[in-house]
Design a protein around this motif. Structure first.
Motif: not given
Length: 322
Positions: A25, A29, A42, A46, A67-70, A78, A81, A83
């Motif tokens: 992971r 990232e 976010i 994206t 895939i994801n944003v935190k 931020s 992440e 693929r």
């Protein structure tokens, strides 16, 4: 000793997550700092990275790069992440790209162990990202989207599409060198009363700005034309006959990126288009694709071709002027 044994068993003592999974992971990232607090969201991050890296995935619509944003609760930084590790590595080339008035500080998260990925089409990605990032501020691009020229009901008719394409082409030539016109056919679910969309791509942002100034607010059949700048990504999707969601257009409108080089997959579905306008220099690196098109064009404009406009050859052209 216990920690060593735990790690040897393939589990992270700190998180309880299998070490291989955690490392995998992290390899996918990136960390983004120096964000404009209260402005960058976010959704914005994206959209930015999905648009910039669209050419590196087979199907960016159903399986986008991100895939994801935190995001930190304060909005200062931020984690994004992707693929694959290659996508994350290529995203690193966007370091210092300005987003909402501040240059992003992009790096790898703590604990990252370098793998074997490459930077991919770094130049292509950087150009696309810079365009989308500046678009969020309403900047200028080489592409102009024209609306309210004709209704959806009419634009579904091939003859009407040809007529509006010819009209726009002739008007756009007053502003500069036109590289292409895209008039996507609306899908059945779009109401007949909605406005059609005509995309005009110029050789420079300055020429596109002239077109926007000339066309925006102009009356056409007693209806005001709306002209806005959109990205070259939007243009290529429209040229592939994709009817783009207005919200997606609004999120990407903007910034200068003349000479953007596109990578394979950035314009999915481009092959198989009828009555083509081949543009050999327009989509370098896109093997096996058919030329961009304005469907149903016949005839020709004297002097227009490889000699009249370098890099633009018409196999199906517009009727000669009266």
């Amino acid at each position: 000793m216990v920690a060593a044994a735990t790690a040897a068993a393939g589990v992270s003592a700190a998180s309880g997550v299998p070490a291989n999974d955690a490392q995998a992971r992290k390899s996918r990232e990136i960390y983004i700092g120096n964000l404009n607090i209260g402005t960058v969201t976010i959704e914005m991050l994206t959209e930015l990275f999905n648009a910039a890296l669209a050419g590196m995935v087979p199907d960016p619509v159903t399986n986008p790069p991100v895939i994801n944003v935190k995001m930190d609760a304060t909005g200062r930084f931020s984690f994004v992440e992707f693929r694959t590790e290659e996508l994350a590595t290529t995203a690193m080339t966007l370091d210092k790209t300005e987003l909402c008035g501040r240059p992003m500080n992009i790096g790898r998260p703590k604990g990252y162990v370098p793998g074997t990925s490459t930077t991919g089409a770094a130049t292509d990605t950087l150009a696309a990202a810079q365009q989308v990032a500046a678009a969020l501020l309403g900047g200028v691009t080489p592409v102009v989207l024209l609306e309210n020229l004709m209704s959806v009901g009419l634009i579904r008719v091939a003859e009407e599409r040809q007529e509006v394409s010819e009209m726009v082409y002739e008007e756009a030539l007053r502003c500069g060198r036109v590289l292409g016109i895209a008039v996507p056919v609306p899908p059945p679910e779009v109401p007949d009363g909605d406005s059609c969309r005509v995309y005009v791509k110029f050789s420079s942002s300055a020429e596109a700005a002239k077109c926007k100034e000339m066309m925006d607010g102009r009356l056409f059949d007693d209806i005001k034309v709306k002209a806005t700048h959109v990205t070259e990504v939007d243009y290529n999707r429209a040229a592939a006959n994709e009817w783009i969601n207005p919200a997606a257009v609004a999120a990407q409108v903007g910034a200068a990126a003349a000479g953007l080089q596109l990578t394979p997959g950035l314009a999915p579905g481009l092959a198989g288009m009828p009555s083509a306008i081949p543009m050999p220099s327009f989509l370098p690196g896109l093997p096996g694709s058919a030329p961009l098109t304005v469907p149903g064009l016949t005839g020709g404009i004297p002097g227009l071709g490889a000699a009249g406009i370098p890099g633009l050859t018409l196999t199906g052209a517009f009727p000669p002027p009266p």
